[in-house]
Enzyme design. Sequence first.
Site, PDB file in Angstrom:
ATOM      1  N   LYS A  79       0.846  -1.201   0.000  1.00 17.88           N
ATOM      2  CA  LYS A  79       0.000   0.000   0.000  1.00 17.88           C
ATOM      3  C   LYS A  79       0.876   1.244   0.000  1.00 17.88           C
ATOM      4  CE  LYS A  79      -3.960   1.912   2.605  1.00 17.88           C
ATOM      5  NZ  LYS A  79      -4.875   1.665   3.752  1.00 17.88           N
ATOM      6  N   SER A 158      -9.839   1.733   2.836  1.00 15.98           N
ATOM      7  CA  SER A 158      -8.944   2.485   1.983  1.00 15.98           C
ATOM      8  C   SER A 158      -7.932   1.625   1.218  1.00 15.98           C
ATOM      9  CB  SER A 158      -8.169   3.512   2.811  1.00 15.98           C
ATOM     10  OG  SER A 158      -7.330   2.882   3.747  1.00 15.98           O
ATOM     11  N   SER A 182     -10.076  -0.500   7.059  1.00 14.57           N
ATOM     12  CA  SER A 182      -9.449  -0.253   5.755  1.00 14.57           C
ATOM     13  C   SER A 182      -8.742  -1.459   5.131  1.00 14.57           C
ATOM     14  CB  SER A 182      -8.458   0.903   5.852  1.00 14.57           C
ATOM     15  OG  SER A 182      -9.136   2.124   5.756  1.00 14.57           O
TER      16      SER A 182
END
Lengths: 494, 145
Positions: A79, A158, A182
């Site tokens: 990420k 997210s 997330s």
Amino acid sequence: MSKLTDLTIAEARDGLGDGKFSSVELTDVHIKAVEAARDLNAFVTETLDLAIERAKASDERRAKGKPAGGMDGIPIAVKDLFCTEGVLTTASSHILDGFIPPYESTVSQNLRDAGSVMLGKTNMDEFAMGSANVTSFYGAVKNPWYVNDGKDRVPGGSSGGSAAAVAANISLGAAGSDTGGSIRQPASFCGVVGMKPTYGRCSRWGMVAFASSLDQAGPLTRTVRDAAIMLQAMAGHDSKDSTSSTEPVPNFEASITGEIKGLKIGIPSEYRIDGMSSEIEGLWSQGVEMLKDAGAEPLEVSLPHTKYALPTYYIVAPAEASSNLARYDGVRYGLRVDAETLDEMYETTRGEGFGQEVRRRIMIGAYVLSAGYYDAYYVKAQKLRTLILKDFSDAFKKVDAILTPTTPFAAFAIGEKMDDPVQMYINDVFTVPSSLAGLPAITVPAGLSNEGLPLGLHLITKPFDEETLFCVADVLEKLVSFHTKPSYLSKDAR
Amino acid sequence: MRRLFSLKNSSQHNQPIYDLTSFRLNDFLLVCAAGIPNEQPRKNFEKLSEMVLDEATVRKIAKLARIKVPENEVPTLAEELSKIIEWIEQLNEVDTENVTPMTSMAEMVMPKRADKVTDGNYPDRVLSNAPDPEGPFYTVPKVVE
């Protein structure tokens, strides 16, 4: 077509160990997968040359009989909020334009030390603030799952790019971060496994901070076993993070025994929220029955403050964010928008650099911390957090794990639920309480919605009891036997 | 700085404003910018629901947060933020009179390292991302007349 992209991390590890293929071969097919799936927009930055370089190094280590660790030679995605040395790190925000960290986050360093091969940095909601991956400065990510209505689904957020990459067989696993759901919510939307460990298990050092008392790194993978393998590589004490735990890290994979006889599974009645769809409710009951058949004992438990978890979160998280994001001032890194005075430079840089949702949350945070309101909002929320934690502590006196749905609905179309921020916040209604309490939790793909989109079931255990979590999740995964692949993978036909 | 540390022991607030361990020097600045509570703490939400965020308050918090908000976006923002705040106010239903606020995830004393220099002496790396450095310095617009 090579099927090396279909492997699990465990299978790839064994294949590399047995010399069936090299890391360069394995990495090469994944690089082709990254290139072929650019339409999903799962990556902000691809690091394909670096991947080949690291794959070669992995093969050399193995040839010398000295593989680095449990993930040596395994291609993964990271990420874009883990700082990576020499590689652009943006947290999907305009304000981090051009930011190339001169250091590596502890978690990504641990993954490197374990030998894994980074394919690139995945797209996400800006500063991890969002549940649909639509707030990214680099554009929305498409969910590899779709139905034939011409609408692209959100991958959740997210960690939307991470979830999409794993689901679309672009990477074998991905590192994500979870502040209020997330990792788990996008994993559920994309039909993969997503795991958030106990707060303190993984170091936060070098992670772009959102809400420091909630942020926690974790893996997104295709199986529960893979999540255990990947967490093993990520976790561990780090003196550079003062909240990093000194609890010994057990062998997570060894906790997967297939044996859950006699374990008590809590079913919290407060999670039967108003307007919950019958398909979610059906899936949940099915999960309960399955665990019962495997010898576990389901028990009703009460978590009375559940309904206050979301509003509590939306005080605590923005308050911490407003402080954490104060560092983006146009002086030391990232975007600078020139102005006549220093104050104007701060204001214009931050006004242009932050997207709409981030601005909203910083302002909510500044408001709830401001003079006269601090006790009414922030202290009140901290008190609610005490009560939410106590709910869980009381429940865990009676049960070993708690089973809930992961999300109140399946993935929605890009552009939906945008009119009212609060509607978007509902996505995390089942994942936020365990975040506020710092508990380990995992989502396992468990079925399809009527429309044909994946739905997950969510397990929560006591602090630092990831072992029970992996064990129960593995049993659930085997019983559910979810093997449907996203529509994107049959796109050769389209 | 001194003021913030003293807050930790202030009689008005039994709990620290922040878990100070989680934040860095720079973060203190925003705490200051956001305003340190120096008024009598509000005991409840009594007046808040009448006082949802008006446009003047939005301008004020935008200023505190150092975010430029174009004037034509203020009304929408006031509406959105008010909705969020109104929704948050449901917490008022819960009696928290004798509840201790949670200020840290783990019941632990902040670990401290030895007071030794272990890092540094690479200004080039530190400045490598600076938007407009000059020699070994960051630069900002002139702040003195």
